[in-house]
Design an enzyme around this catalytic site. Structure first.
Site, PDB file in Angstrom:
ATOM      1  N   SER A 116       1.084  -0.958   0.087  1.00 53.54           N
ATOM      2  CA  SER A 116      -0.453  -0.052  -0.287  1.00 53.54           C
ATOM      3  C   SER A 116       0.450   1.086  -0.283  1.00 53.54           C
ATOM      4  CB  SER A 116      -0.873   0.031   1.198  1.00 53.54           C
ATOM      5  OG  SER A 116      -2.174  -1.070   0.946  1.00 53.54           O
ATOM      6  N   LYS A 119      -0.261   3.423  -2.917  1.00 51.51           N
ATOM      7  CA  LYS A 119      -1.445   4.523  -2.147  1.00 51.51           C
ATOM      8  C   LYS A 119      -0.813   6.219  -2.286  1.00 51.51           C
ATOM      9  CE  LYS A 119      -5.013   1.723  -0.672  1.00 51.51           C
ATOM     10  NZ  LYS A 119      -4.184   0.079   0.131  1.00 51.51           N
ATOM     11  N   SER A 173      -5.366   2.986   4.977  1.00 48.39           N
ATOM     12  CA  SER A 173      -5.101   2.020   3.932  1.00 48.39           C
ATOM     13  C   SER A 173      -6.564   1.711   3.023  1.00 48.39           C
ATOM     14  CB  SER A 173      -4.075   1.072   4.185  1.00 48.39           C
ATOM     15  OG  SER A 173      -3.734   1.095   3.050  1.00 48.39           O
ATOM     16  N   LYS A 278       3.088   6.839   5.689  1.00 51.89           N
ATOM     17  CA  LYS A 278       2.212   5.486   4.224  1.00 51.89           C
ATOM     18  C   LYS A 278       3.127   4.429   4.549  1.00 51.89           C
ATOM     19  CE  LYS A 278      -1.157   3.934   2.247  1.00 51.89           C
ATOM     20  NZ  LYS A 278      -1.152   3.171   3.463  1.00 51.89           N
TER      21      LYS A 278
END
Length: 349
Positions: A116, A119, A173, A278
């Site tokens: 992720s 993202k 997420s 993140k």
């Protein structure tokens, strides 16, 4: 009236027989022997009880331990690399954002799935497009994960604004939110992925390739050096900084207000001043984390890939924070880089 001897003997025999028969029905240990009827009933019940016991036993025996799938980094032997900070992540990089000086590195050129962390690029492309943040987007069946079968609280039919989708994608997420952002891009999902790869080339991320906007695919791959460039770019976007470091957020899902929370507990810690962050995880990538944070008066970019334990990426970040703070009084402006172990070969899916 006289009773004959023979009659007395017959009476005595009858009395003895009457007493002896009930006694014969008692076992030597003092417990009553079952009658034929009871014995038959017991014999019929016994197989049923034994079959239930066998079924229970069988159910217990069928439970087996299934080991976790090894990550790409584990398969390549990256975890055998020794580093000065004894990090649990097989790939790590700590870089000064302003000077590009590398303070610490561990297998920085290894190309691995990034989960992720993808993202962040999704957010960069969305903000680059300058699409209306208040436009309503709808979660459809196309946004349901068929790659890993992951769950989501954003049910099909959920309607949120583009900014709300971006908020949940960065903070929690949310895979369906990220996929919906790509699907609602001008030209659709294919055009969005193409824009992601163009942006990677523009940023000099030569080891990076994207195939979808969520990170569920192990074919989304990058290196620590490339991800540092991505974090540096993302940190220049105030909206990405704000949404990625948000601790929690509530949105209306159907008729209910639902609370979503950050996947990175460090944003709540008073010891951290995080500008962008993140997290990411799929089995092929291990636990991942990227951050831009102010430490010892410097803006540092940190990348941790392929961490084996659930909390070990957070532990690695804490080790780096303590290490940087220890260096600060001695060398306030420039910290010497740590000993760098051999770099592992690049991996492809």
């Amino acid at each position: 009236m006289q009773i004959s001897v023979s009659a007395m003997i017959r009476g005595l025999i009858t009395l003895i027989t009457a007493v002896a028969l009930p006694l014969a029905a008692v076992a030597a240990d003092g417990t009553a022997k079952p009658t034929k009827r009871k014995a038959a009933a017991s014999a019929k019940a016994s197989p049923a009880k034994s079959s239930k016991s066998a079924a229970r036993s069988k159910r217990v025996r069928t439970v087996a331990f299934v080991p976790a799938r090894p990550s790409f980094g584990q398969i390549a032997g990256l975890h055998s690399t020794v580093d000065a900070l004894e990090l649990k992540s097989s790939v790590a990089l700590v870089m000064d954002q302003d000077t590009n000086e590398v303070l610490f590195s561990k297998n920085p050129g290894a190309v691995l799935p990034i989960a992720s962390l993808t993202k962040l690029m999704t957010a960069v492309v969305v903000t680059d497009a300058q699409l209306p943040l208040d436009e309503t987007l709808t979660i459809t069946q196309d946004d349901v994960d068929t790659e890993k079968g992951s769950r989501s609280r954003l049910t099909v039919g959920t309607q949120l604004t583009r900014e709300e989708m971006l908020h949940l994608a960065l903070m929690s997420s949310e895979n369906r939110a990220a996929h919906a952002l790509g699907r609602h891009y001008p030209g659709g999902l294919d055009a969005f992925v193409a824009a992601m790869n163009r942006k990677a080339i523009e940023l000099g991320m030569n080891d990076t390739h994207y195939v979808e906007p969520t990170g569920l695919s192990s074919r989304n791959q990058s290196s620590a050096h490339d991800l540092a460039s991505l974090v540096k770019e993302a940190s220049t976007r105030p909206l990405i900084s704000e949404l990625s470091t948000s601790p929690e957020y509530q949105v209306m899902v159907g008729r209910r207000m639902q609370a979503f929370h950050t996947t990175n507990g460090l944003v709540r810690s008073p010891e951290w001043d995080i500008g962008v962050q993140k997290t990411g995880y799929i089995s092929e990538a291990g636990r991942c984390l990227v951050m831009q944070a102010k430490l010892a008066g410097r803006k540092l970019i940190m990348v941790f890939l392929d961490s084996a334990g659930k909390y070990s990426r957070i532990g690695d970040a804490e080790r780096v924070r303590r290490w940087v703070n220890q260096l600060a009084p001695v060398v306030p402006a420039v910290a010497a880089p740590a000993t760098v172990a051999h770099e592992a070969p690049k991996l492809t899916s």
